[in-house]
Design a protein around this motif. Structure first.
Motif, PDB file in Angstrom:
ATOM      1  N   ARG A  35      44.033 -24.614 -55.424  1.00  0.00           N
ATOM      2  CA  ARG A  35      44.197 -23.853 -56.675  1.00  0.00           C
ATOM      3  C   ARG A  35      44.164 -22.356 -56.387  1.00  0.00           C
ATOM      4  N   GLN A  36      43.238 -21.900 -55.536  1.00  0.00           N
ATOM      5  CA  GLN A  36      43.185 -20.485 -55.167  1.00  0.00           C
ATOM      6  C   GLN A  36      44.484 -20.054 -54.487  1.00  0.00           C
ATOM      7  N   ARG A  37      44.990 -20.925 -53.635  1.00  0.00           N
ATOM      8  CA  ARG A  37      46.247 -20.647 -52.932  1.00  0.00           C
ATOM      9  C   ARG A  37      47.387 -20.478 -53.940  1.00  0.00           C
ATOM     10  N   ARG A  38      47.424 -21.368 -54.945  1.00  0.00           N
ATOM     11  CA  ARG A  38      48.489 -21.285 -55.957  1.00  0.00           C
ATOM     12  C   ARG A  38      48.372 -20.010 -56.775  1.00  0.00           C
ATOM     13  N   TRP A  39      47.130 -19.655 -57.156  1.00  0.00           N
ATOM     14  CA  TRP A  39      46.933 -18.408 -57.914  1.00  0.00           C
ATOM     15  C   TRP A  39      47.462 -17.214 -57.121  1.00  0.00           C
ATOM     16  N   PHE A  40      47.096 -17.158 -55.848  1.00  0.00           N
ATOM     17  CA  PHE A  40      47.508 -16.008 -55.036  1.00  0.00           C
ATOM     18  C   PHE A  40      49.011 -16.002 -54.794  1.00  0.00           C
ATOM     19  N   PHE A  80      43.108 -18.876 -45.655  1.00  0.00           N
ATOM     20  CA  PHE A  80      44.076 -19.739 -46.340  1.00  0.00           C
ATOM     21  C   PHE A  80      45.319 -18.988 -46.793  1.00  0.00           C
ATOM     22  N   TRP A  81      45.198 -17.662 -46.965  1.00  0.00           N
ATOM     23  CA  TRP A  81      46.321 -16.884 -47.487  1.00  0.00           C
ATOM     24  C   TRP A  81      47.203 -16.289 -46.395  1.00  0.00           C
ATOM     25  N   SER A  82      46.899 -16.569 -45.130  1.00  0.00           N
ATOM     26  CA  SER A  82      47.601 -15.898 -44.030  1.00  0.00           C
ATOM     27  C   SER A  82      49.109 -16.171 -44.035  1.00  0.00           C
ATOM     28  N   GLU A  83      49.506 -17.353 -44.511  1.00  0.00           N
ATOM     29  CA  GLU A  83      50.948 -17.676 -44.530  1.00  0.00           C
ATOM     30  C   GLU A  83      51.639 -17.147 -45.781  1.00  0.00           C
ATOM     31  N   LEU A  84      50.879 -16.595 -46.714  1.00  0.00           N
ATOM     32  CA  LEU A  84      51.465 -16.144 -47.981  1.00  0.00           C
ATOM     33  C   LEU A  84      51.781 -14.656 -47.982  1.00  0.00           C
ATOM     34  N   VAL A  85      51.073 -13.872 -47.142  1.00  0.00           N
ATOM     35  CA  VAL A  85      51.428 -12.463 -46.978  1.00  0.00           C
ATOM     36  C   VAL A  85      52.577 -12.379 -45.964  1.00  0.00           C
ATOM     37  N   ILE A  86      53.001 -11.162 -45.646  1.00  0.00           N
ATOM     38  CA  ILE A  86      54.174 -10.988 -44.775  1.00  0.00           C
ATOM     39  C   ILE A  86      53.722 -10.598 -43.366  1.00  0.00           C
ATOM     40  N   GLY A  87      54.210 -11.333 -42.370  1.00  0.00           N
ATOM     41  CA  GLY A  87      54.031 -10.933 -40.973  1.00  0.00           C
ATOM     42  C   GLY A  87      52.605 -10.968 -40.463  1.00  0.00           C
ATOM     43  N   ALA A 146      45.817 -12.111 -61.008  1.00  0.00           N
ATOM     44  CA  ALA A 146      46.101 -12.047 -62.454  1.00  0.00           C
ATOM     45  C   ALA A 146      47.283 -12.907 -62.872  1.00  0.00           C
ATOM     46  N   TRP A 147      48.399 -12.807 -62.166  1.00  0.00           N
ATOM     47  CA  TRP A 147      49.593 -13.541 -62.616  1.00  0.00           C
ATOM     48  C   TRP A 147      49.402 -15.043 -62.413  1.00  0.00           C
ATOM     49  N   GLY A 148      48.755 -15.428 -61.318  1.00  0.00           N
ATOM     50  CA  GLY A 148      48.523 -16.844 -61.064  1.00  0.00           C
ATOM     51  C   GLY A 148      47.615 -17.473 -62.106  1.00  0.00           C
ATOM     52  N   THR A 149      46.520 -16.805 -62.449  1.00  0.00           N
ATOM     53  CA  THR A 149      45.628 -17.374 -63.467  1.00  0.00           C
ATOM     54  C   THR A 149      46.258 -17.276 -64.861  1.00  0.00           C
TER      55      THR A 149
END
Length: 338
Positions: free
Chosen positions: A63-68, A108-115, A314-317
């Protein structure tokens, strides 16, 4: 058939995001944004606004991953569009550095940011007190621009704006079918949430146009975030501290700590000092409940308690809140076109 009536309480980044999501997705609803304070007088306005997820202990990682991811993708679209300067949304590259080499190397967010990558030994040489680091590109969202831009978007979607303080849910219950509570720290009184507490944050805005990369110490208190017009440096994390006055001792500490990471900060001109109270609790509250108000059960959708992750999530929640509003309206107005 009358239009469904929804009110969103709170006009910080979480409230405005929620209001936009509901107004744009449910055009058959009448949506009102109600708040005592609007930009530039919200807590969100002073936030550095750089996207870094904290990890919340009781929220499933998925869920945190989806929000981010939802928030990152939404802001990335803006950063890569013609709206970037007006909305105050830009890409930002730099380093997160750790004094402890046993740090969480791949969050967990390392693949969601760039590079995302680990810093090299030669990169770490400039930070002799630190043993490990991560380099990546994220997004900086400057709410002093972003909130007015979002408010325009909300009004274009047919949203109504009302500036006044909501003292209780009861006073809203006769006028609206669903209440969306994004009142941040105000939820301590509005819904009696005793888990909610302030974490005082003090930052400085400085003139240092030669700085182009963010530096974030993993202690979560020391950071340098270049922006469109100035550089935000900080900060403090003072739990349970309600003071809104600038503390000169904190200002001195911020300049010293940031000067150790980036010596040229000593040449920067201080433009502004700002204090805000982050609305913090163990986990953000994103859920709905039926509240008995003046003889009827009114659906209340809560979306608050993000702490320092308001801009980040904010946008995810808000998308989760939209889903909860949709469910609520199906129950109270099953004939509505949703």
């Amino acid at each position: 058939m009358r239009r469904a009536r929804v009110v969103v309480v709170g006009a910080g980044v979480v409230g405005l995001s929620s209001a936009v999501c509901v107004a744009e997705a449910l055009p058959f609803c009448s949506v009102t944004l109600l708040a005592e304070k609007f930009s530039p007088h919200t807590t969100s306005d002073g936030a550095a606004g750089i996207l870094f997820p904290a990890e919340f202990p009781d929220v499933p990682v998925e869920r945190q991953r989806r929000w981010f991811k939802s928030s990152f993708d939404h802001l990335l679209d803006i950063a890569q569009s013609q709206h970037s300067p007006e909305a105050g949304v830009m890409l930002s590259s730099g380093w997160q550095i750790f004094k402890d080499a046993s740090a969480d190397k791949k969050p967990f967010w390392s693949e969601l940011v760039i590079g995302f990558r680990f810093m090299t030994d030669s990169e770490l040489k400039r930070f002799p007190d630190h043993k490990f680091g991560q380099a990546f590109t994220t997004i900086k969202c400057e709410c002093s621009s972003y909130l007015p831009w979002l408010e325009k978007r909300f009004r274009r979607a047919g949203g109504q704006v009302e500036q006044r303080k909501a003292n209780s849910l009861q006073e809203l219950s006769n006028s609206y079918d669903v209440i969306v509570n994004c009142s941040g720290l105000g939820s301590k009184l509005l819904v009696g949430d005793n888990e909610l507490h302030p974490i005082r944050g003090q930052v400085l805005k400085v003139e240092a146009p030669w700085l182009h990369h963010f530096i974030k110490d993993a202690d979560r208190k020391t950071y340098i975030y270049p922006g469109m017009h100035c550089v935000t440096i900080g900060g403090t994390r003072q739990e349970g501290d309600w003071r809104l006055e600038v503390d000169e001792g904190d200002t001195k500490s911020i300049l010293e700590r940031c000067g150790r990471l980036e010596p040229s900060i000593g040449k920067a001109k201080v433009l502004d000092e700002w204090v805000g109270l982050r609305p913090s609790r163990r986990n953000p509250r994103v859920e709905r409940e039926a509240v008995q108000l003046q003889g009827r059960r009114v659906p209340v959708v809560h979306n608050y308690g993000h702490g320092a992750s308001g801009v980040t999530l904010a946008w995810g929640t808000a998308l989760d809140a939209l889903g909860l509003v949709r469910q609520s309206l199906h129950e109270v107005l099953p004939q509505a076109k949703l």
